[in-house]
Design a protein around this motif. Structure first.
Motif, mmCIF file in Angstrom:
data_model
loop_
_atom_site.group_PDB
_atom_site.id
_atom_site.type_symbol
_atom_site.label_atom_id
_atom_site.label_comp_id
_atom_site.label_asym_id
_atom_site.label_seq_id
_atom_site.Cartn_x
_atom_site.Cartn_y
_atom_site.Cartn_z
ATOM 1 N N ARG A 225 -9.473 3.605 0.375
ATOM 2 C CA ARG A 225 -10.037 2.353 -0.589
ATOM 3 C C ARG A 225 -8.990 2.216 -1.461
ATOM 4 O O ARG A 225 -9.350 2.838 -2.686
ATOM 5 C CB ARG A 225 -11.888 2.776 -0.596
ATOM 6 C CG ARG A 225 -12.800 2.381 -0.127
ATOM 7 C CD ARG A 225 -13.834 1.929 -0.226
ATOM 8 N NE ARG A 225 -13.865 1.048 -1.609
ATOM 9 C CZ ARG A 225 -14.127 -0.397 -0.863
ATOM 10 N NH1 ARG A 225 -13.540 -0.500 0.557
ATOM 11 N NH2 ARG A 225 -14.344 -1.208 -1.761
ATOM 12 N N PRO A 226 -7.819 2.373 -1.533
ATOM 13 C CA PRO A 226 -7.097 2.151 -1.754
ATOM 14 C C PRO A 226 -7.031 0.708 -3.357
ATOM 15 O O PRO A 226 -7.010 0.067 -3.095
ATOM 16 C CB PRO A 226 -5.190 2.430 -1.825
ATOM 17 C CG PRO A 226 -5.855 1.639 -0.683
ATOM 18 C CD PRO A 226 -7.619 2.671 -0.590
ATOM 19 N N ALA A 227 -7.230 0.695 -4.532
ATOM 20 C CA ALA A 227 -7.748 -0.102 -5.780
ATOM 21 C C ALA A 227 -6.528 -0.694 -5.312
ATOM 22 O O ALA A 227 -6.998 -1.969 -6.140
ATOM 23 C CB ALA A 227 -7.937 0.593 -7.183
ATOM 24 N N THR A 228 -4.990 -0.570 -5.533
ATOM 25 C CA THR A 228 -4.137 -1.374 -5.593
ATOM 26 C C THR A 228 -2.997 -1.902 -4.325
ATOM 27 O O THR A 228 -3.550 -0.561 -3.614
ATOM 28 C CB THR A 228 -3.120 -1.255 -7.195
ATOM 29 O OG1 THR A 228 -2.624 -0.324 -6.870
ATOM 30 C CG2 THR A 228 -4.519 -1.935 -7.581
ATOM 31 N N THR A 229 -2.255 -2.436 -4.223
ATOM 32 C CA THR A 229 -1.033 -2.555 -3.675
ATOM 33 C C THR A 229 0.116 -1.535 -3.667
ATOM 34 O O THR A 229 0.416 -0.589 -3.281
ATOM 35 C CB THR A 229 -0.739 -3.736 -3.823
ATOM 36 O OG1 THR A 229 0.896 -4.240 -4.158
ATOM 37 C CG2 THR A 229 -0.699 -4.876 -2.648
ATOM 38 N N PHE A 230 0.021 -1.161 -4.960
ATOM 39 C CA PHE A 230 0.651 0.041 -4.921
ATOM 40 C C PHE A 230 0.101 1.496 -4.807
ATOM 41 O O PHE A 230 1.058 2.025 -4.005
ATOM 42 C CB PHE A 230 1.225 -0.172 -6.189
ATOM 43 C CG PHE A 230 2.226 1.649 -7.263
ATOM 44 C CD1 PHE A 230 3.011 1.159 -7.778
ATOM 45 C CD2 PHE A 230 1.559 2.246 -8.080
ATOM 46 C CE1 PHE A 230 4.219 2.396 -7.971
ATOM 47 C CE2 PHE A 230 2.298 3.804 -7.510
ATOM 48 C CZ PHE A 230 3.810 3.074 -7.771
ATOM 49 N N VAL A 231 -0.784 1.575 -4.728
ATOM 50 C CA VAL A 231 -1.923 3.182 -4.392
ATOM 51 C C VAL A 231 -1.651 3.445 -2.741
ATOM 52 O O VAL A 231 -1.315 4.059 -2.602
ATOM 53 C CB VAL A 231 -2.557 3.330 -5.380
ATOM 54 C CG1 VAL A 231 -4.186 4.030 -4.122
ATOM 55 C CG2 VAL A 231 -3.109 2.895 -6.670
ATOM 56 N N ALA A 232 -1.666 1.498 -2.933
ATOM 57 C CA ALA A 232 -1.810 1.991 -0.548
ATOM 58 C C ALA A 232 -0.502 1.733 -0.259
ATOM 59 O O ALA A 232 -1.059 2.580 1.010
ATOM 60 C CB ALA A 232 -2.377 0.174 -0.714
ATOM 61 N N GLY A 233 0.266 1.363 -0.788
ATOM 62 C CA GLY A 233 1.508 2.070 -0.403
ATOM 63 C C GLY A 233 2.911 2.854 -0.230
ATOM 64 O O GLY A 233 3.061 3.833 -0.636
ATOM 65 N N PHE A 234 1.387 4.081 -1.661
ATOM 66 C CA PHE A 234 2.353 5.404 -2.003
ATOM 67 C C PHE A 234 1.642 6.574 -1.176
ATOM 68 O O PHE A 234 2.128 6.675 -1.286
ATOM 69 C CB PHE A 234 2.013 5.433 -4.124
ATOM 70 C CG PHE A 234 2.799 6.401 -4.758
ATOM 71 C CD1 PHE A 234 3.894 6.243 -4.451
ATOM 72 C CD2 PHE A 234 2.262 7.628 -4.192
ATOM 73 C CE1 PHE A 234 4.895 7.425 -4.722
ATOM 74 C CE2 PHE A 234 3.409 8.832 -4.443
ATOM 75 C CZ PHE A 234 4.707 8.288 -5.141
ATOM 76 N N ILE A 235 0.014 5.837 -0.962
ATOM 77 C CA ILE A 235 -0.770 7.336 -0.338
ATOM 78 C C ILE A 235 -0.473 6.941 1.091
ATOM 79 O O ILE A 235 -1.037 6.164 2.008
ATOM 80 C CB ILE A 235 -1.957 6.989 -0.917
ATOM 81 C CG1 ILE A 235 -1.997 7.385 -2.197
ATOM 82 C CG2 ILE A 235 -2.652 8.541 -0.551
ATOM 83 C CD1 ILE A 235 -1.480 8.695 -2.906
ATOM 84 N N GLY A 236 0.079 8.245 1.991
ATOM 85 C CA GLY A 236 -0.143 8.007 3.542
ATOM 86 C C GLY A 236 1.414 7.651 3.689
ATOM 87 O O GLY A 236 2.642 7.516 3.170
ATOM 88 N N SER A 237 1.324 8.549 4.521
ATOM 89 C CA SER A 237 3.001 8.537 5.010
ATOM 90 C C SER A 237 3.012 8.148 6.721
ATOM 91 O O SER A 237 2.269 9.340 7.388
ATOM 92 C CB SER A 237 3.558 9.649 4.040
ATOM 93 O OG SER A 237 4.974 10.035 5.157
ATOM 94 N N PRO A 238 3.475 7.423 7.623
ATOM 95 C CA PRO A 238 4.757 6.850 6.471
ATOM 96 C C PRO A 238 3.547 5.502 5.659
ATOM 97 O O PRO A 238 2.841 5.410 6.410
ATOM 98 C CB PRO A 238 4.939 6.172 8.237
ATOM 99 C CG PRO A 238 5.121 6.349 8.461
ATOM 100 C CD PRO A 238 3.734 7.717 9.165
#
Ligand code: ATP
Length: 362
Positions: A225-238
């Motif tokens: 449940r990332p709170a923002t697109t920033f967190v969503a794009g930063f956590i998780g790879s790819p």
């Protein structure tokens, strides 16, 4: 045993640059909190203010409920492990580990005991007579940790301690740090820019961006449940894929024309376009002729590049109407080649929706 509380912590550097914009965080006793974020987001500044190596411009820092803003580093009972190890080159491993204790006037037999115990814990007993240059990178890093551990501090601070090691050793040392921290149960704050390291080490993660906390939570909370697109794009790879989703008649229209029924889309105040995030591992390939499962939307993508990783294969695809490539994580046994057409299913419960301000629609 220590809790740390940061209240509206701000840091202005003497040149006027504000590196921390009011940080509110609370670290529980014995937990390992990882601070993660891109270069320049203020991670090291935050760690250095905790250590007392940078003064705090305003706000409060408390350890066990006691305000420590004005205490010298040595008075805070905090030990820091640095990226470059900061070992004394002319001293043996034993003396490097014993140095802080000697300075504090710890009795000799007590120093002997603590260094021997710590060396045992870190598998350094056979190396106590060596100089740092006679050690491998991993061994040096263990000496640096040993030096922190012998002090029996209330808090450990780690500043990118593994970044000088090669990839294999990083993974090994990461496990060692995790095991050690669980065993010693000392409250620890660990800074890294590496999201995999952050995910695997942390009890809780703090994602920073531009001197602010974007989100704080367990690794899986941030992943799910990332709170923002920033967190969503930063956590998780790819990284998560982002698509434009146009609300229409209570559904979401996707770039390739697919239509996703999503409960959030039914209660929107406007039909302004949204951002839909979907992780590469949550795009499900369909066999030729296979019907779309109920409640899913279809994306049709053309494969541009295939990256076989063994267990998984990453397919970098082109999606009509979208500039950024769509990354799909497939099972390694899934046959896929350049120029293949993939039919991909998205389910609403795997889709993350963000508004025009990049905030999650909860
Ligand atoms: P990195 O991962 O690259 O080490 P970081 O997240 O640790 O980055 P900081 O070193 O905390 O970032 O720096 C945060 C911001 O503060 C950066 O924009 C940096 O340029 C600025 N900064 C750091 N030290 C100073 C200083 N002494 N004077 C002025 N600005 C500084």
């Amino acid at each position: 045993m220590a809790t740390l509380t940061l209240t509206q912590l701000k840091k202005h550097y003497p040149n006027g640059f504000q590196a921390l914009h009011g940080i509110d965080l609370a670290f529980n006793d014995g937990e390992l909190v990882v601070i993660v974020g891109p270069s320049g987001c203020g991670k090291s500044t935050l760690l250095r203010t905790l250590a007392g190596l940078e003064d705090i411009s305003s706000g409060d820092l408390e350890i066990n409920g006691r305000r420590v803003n004005d205490l010298e580093p040595a008075e805070r009972d905090i030990a820091m492990v640095f990226q470059n190890y900061a070992l004394y080159p002319h001293m043996s491993v034993f003396n490097n580990m014993a140095y802080g204790l000697k300075n504090r006037g710890t009795p000799k037999d007590e120093i002997q005991r603590r260094v021997a115990e710590t060396a045992e814990l870190l598998d350094l007993s056979a190396l106590l007579d060596r100089r740092p240059k006679q050690l491998s990178g991993g061994q040096r890093q263990r000496v640096a940790m040993g030096r922190a551990i012998v002090r029996e501090p209330q808090v450990f601070l780690f500043d990118e301690p593994l970044s000088n090691l090669d990839a294999k050793l990083r993974v090994q040392m990461r496990l060692e740090i995790r095991r050690l921290q669980k065993r010693l149960k000392v409250t620890s704050v660990y800074v890294t820019h590496d999201q995999t390291e952050a995910m695997t080490l942390a009890d809780r993660l703090v994602v920073m961006n531009g001197g602010r906390v974007e989100q704080c939570g367990t690794p899986m909370e941030l992943y799910d449940r990332p709170a923002t697109t920033f967190v969503a794009g930063f956590i998780g790879s790819p990284a998560m894929n982002f698509l434009t989703a146009q609300p229409k008649g209570g559904d979401l229209i996707l770039p390739s024309g697919g239509r996703l029924s999503h409960e959030k889309a039914r209660s929107l105040a406007s039909d302004a376009p949204l951002t839909l995030g979907i992780r590469p591992e949550h795009l499900v390939p369909l066999e030729a002729g296979q019907r779309m499962p109920a409640g899913t939307a279809e994306l049709e993508a053309r494969v541009e590049l295939v990256e076989p990783l063994g267990a998984d294969t990453l397919a970098y695809c082109r999606l009509e109407g979208q500039e950024a490539p769509l990354v799909v994580r497939l099972n390694g046994e899934h046959a896929v080649a350049d120029d293949d057409r993939l039919r991909l299913a998205i389910t609403a419960d795997r889709a993350h929706l963000f508004d025009g301000d990049d905030q999650r629609l909860s």
